[in-house]
Motif scaffolding. Structure first.
Motif, PDB file in Angstrom:
ATOM      1  N   ASP A  65      10.396   7.525  -2.849  1.00 45.43           N
ATOM      2  CA  ASP A  65       9.370   6.545  -2.480  1.00 45.43           C
ATOM      3  C   ASP A  65       9.927   5.128  -2.450  1.00 45.43           C
ATOM      4  OD1 ASP A  65       7.421   8.610  -2.473  1.00 45.43           O
ATOM      5  OD2 ASP A  65       7.194   8.409  -4.650  1.00 45.43           O
ATOM      6  N   VAL A  66      10.794   4.811  -3.409  1.00 44.27           N
ATOM      7  CA  VAL A  66      11.341   3.455  -3.546  1.00 44.27           C
ATOM      8  C   VAL A  66      12.801   3.554  -3.965  1.00 44.27           C
ATOM      9  CG1 VAL A  66      11.202   1.261  -4.811  1.00 44.27           C
ATOM     10  CG2 VAL A  66       9.101   2.479  -4.205  1.00 44.27           C
ATOM     11  N   PHE A  80      14.667  -9.198  -0.965  1.00 52.19           N
ATOM     12  CA  PHE A  80      14.303  -8.566   0.296  1.00 52.19           C
ATOM     13  C   PHE A  80      13.428  -7.347   0.010  1.00 52.19           C
ATOM     14  CE2 PHE A  80      18.088 -10.926   1.179  1.00 52.19           C
ATOM     15  CZ  PHE A  80      18.014 -11.307   2.496  1.00 52.19           C
ATOM     16  N   THR A  81      12.368  -7.209   0.794  1.00 51.16           N
ATOM     17  CA  THR A  81      11.532  -6.006   0.770  1.00 51.16           C
ATOM     18  C   THR A  81      11.494  -5.454   2.179  1.00 51.16           C
ATOM     19  OG1 THR A  81      10.145  -6.940  -0.986  1.00 51.16           O
ATOM     20  CG2 THR A  81       9.274  -5.037   0.213  1.00 51.16           C
ATOM     21  N   ALA A  82      11.943  -4.194   2.333  1.00 50.44           N
ATOM     22  CA  ALA A  82      11.990  -3.561   3.651  1.00 50.44           C
ATOM     23  C   ALA A  82      11.339  -2.194   3.588  1.00 50.44           C
ATOM     24  CB  ALA A  82      13.432  -3.447   4.131  1.00 50.44           C
ATOM     25  N   ARG A  83      10.852  -1.732   4.726  1.00 50.99           N
ATOM     26  CA  ARG A  83      10.159  -0.444   4.783  1.00 50.99           C
ATOM     27  C   ARG A  83      10.836   0.444   5.826  1.00 50.99           C
ATOM     28  NH1 ARG A  83       4.003  -1.085   5.131  1.00 50.99           N
ATOM     29  NH2 ARG A  83       4.529  -2.228   7.026  1.00 50.99           N
ATOM     30  N   LYS A  84      10.997   1.718   5.477  1.00 54.55           N
ATOM     31  CA  LYS A  84      11.531   2.679   6.430  1.00 54.55           C
ATOM     32  C   LYS A  84      10.470   2.968   7.486  1.00 54.55           C
ATOM     33  CE  LYS A  84      13.619   7.259   6.828  1.00 54.55           C
ATOM     34  NZ  LYS A  84      14.231   8.390   6.094  1.00 54.55           N
ATOM     35  N   LYS A  85      10.797   2.755   8.720  1.00 56.04           N
ATOM     36  CA  LYS A  85       9.825   2.981   9.794  1.00 56.04           C
ATOM     37  C   LYS A  85       9.573   4.464   9.999  1.00 56.04           C
ATOM     38  CE  LYS A  85      11.158  -1.158  12.427  1.00 56.04           C
ATOM     39  NZ  LYS A  85      11.685  -1.649  13.697  1.00 56.04           N
ATOM     40  N   GLY A  89       0.786  -1.226   0.000  1.00 56.49           N
ATOM     41  CA  GLY A  89       0.000   0.000   0.000  1.00 56.49           C
ATOM     42  C   GLY A  89       0.817   1.274   0.000  1.00 56.49           C
ATOM     43  N   VAL A  90       1.908   1.278  -0.749  1.00 53.33           N
ATOM     44  CA  VAL A  90       2.775   2.445  -0.811  1.00 53.33           C
ATOM     45  C   VAL A  90       2.410   3.294  -2.026  1.00 53.33           C
ATOM     46  CG1 VAL A  90       5.163   3.231  -1.103  1.00 53.33           C
ATOM     47  CG2 VAL A  90       4.656   1.255   0.352  1.00 53.33           C
ATOM     48  N   ASN A 130       7.949   5.259   5.466  1.00 55.06           N
ATOM     49  CA  ASN A 130       7.171   4.199   4.822  1.00 55.06           C
ATOM     50  C   ASN A 130       7.652   3.886   3.403  1.00 55.06           C
ATOM     51  OD1 ASN A 130       5.409   3.764   7.048  1.00 55.06           O
ATOM     52  ND2 ASN A 130       4.268   5.597   6.439  1.00 55.06           N
ATOM     53  N   GLY A 131       8.764   4.490   2.977  1.00 52.45           N
ATOM     54  CA  GLY A 131       9.317   4.154   1.672  1.00 52.45           C
ATOM     55  C   GLY A 131       9.862   2.739   1.651  1.00 52.45           C
ATOM     56  N   LEU A 132       9.883   2.149   0.468  1.00 50.93           N
ATOM     57  CA  LEU A 132      10.309   0.759   0.316  1.00 50.93           C
ATOM     58  C   LEU A 132      11.728   0.658  -0.238  1.00 50.93           C
ATOM     59  CD1 LEU A 132       7.174  -1.057  -1.195  1.00 50.93           C
ATOM     60  CD2 LEU A 132       7.863  -0.869   1.207  1.00 50.93           C
TER      61      LEU A 132
END
Length: 248
Positions: free
Chosen positions: A102-103, A243-248, A34-35, A134-136
């Protein structure tokens, strides 16, 4: 790792590369988590082929690579195909100067070219700093299985009319590392003779748990670890780990 003459042969050698699968992976992960994603930085973009594919998928793309020759090819190719992509020469471990994105992606096992743990850690930190909240961050690496059971002590070859190579792989200095010794034979149009040149490439990988720990230390939430362009978790014989990670 810098590429010189190899940069101008790269697209010919990689013509069967499934770039659409990386694009599909990016789109799938953006939708899954949902980004709202408009901007993508393609790190280690090489000759820009994946950058162009991402632009054609509707993203606003920039590219970074260490090789000046690779970037020259990328800039010319993007312009020829009608895309206003900005390319920058930078080391991924020293990423700087970008607005929040964003990514960010590092695909085609490019992260494996970093020669030390410190460089990987610094890369993750710099990626974190350049993402929106919330960026990926998405990347892929060779699995330990592929390094030790497919590459190590392996020999590969290509024999075509205009270009051939012999590619030999040797165990590297560090655990789960490989040295790629490549000899190319390229037909010169003007002379009708083949010219030989050689390249030595180094790749190193780590356990999945180590990558996850470094990501978490940098501030990321690890969302997903999958294998070989699928949604499935890695198995014993998986070759490419995503790997898929999200910035908290």
């Amino acid at each position: 790792m810098t590429y010189n003459r190899f940069a101008y042969l790269y697209d010919e050698l990689m013509k069967e590369t499934p770039y659409h699968q990386w694009v599909d992976f990016v789109v799938r992960q953006i939708e899954k988590y949902g980004v709202k994603a408009e901007t993508i930085l393609d790190v280690a973009c090489g000759t820009g082929e994946l950058s162009i594919w991402l632009a054609e998928a509707g993203f606003r793309v920039s590219g970074v690579d260490l090789s000046e020759d690779m970037l020259a090819v990328a800039q010319a190719k993007a312009a020829e195909r009608g895309h206003a992509i900005q390319f920058f020469q930078q080391n991924m471990a020293e990423l700087e100067g970008f607005d929040s994105l964003d990514v960010i992606t590092i695909f085609c096992d490019s992260l494996n070219y970093l020669q030390s743990e410190e460089e990987v850690v610094k890369t993750f930190q710099h990626v974190f700093e350049h993402l929106h909240s919330n960026g990926l961050f998405m990347f892929d690496v060779h699995s330990i299985y592929k390094m030790n059971n497919i590459f190590r002590n392996g020999t590969f070859a290509l024999n075509e009319e205009k270009i051939s190579y012999i590619w030999q792989c040797y165990e590297g200095e560090w655990p789960n590392s490989v040295e790629h010794d490549l000899s190319f034979f390229v037909l010169e149009d003007q002379t009708g003779l083949y010219e030989r040149f050689d390249e030595l490439h180094f790749q190193r990988t780590y356990t999945i748990e180590q990558y996850k720990q470094w990501l978490q230390n940098a501030g990321f939430e690890v969302l997903e670890v999958s294998a070989d362009f699928s949604d499935q978790s890695p198995e014993e014989h998986s070759e490419r780990i995503f790997f898929t990670a999200r910035k908290k």
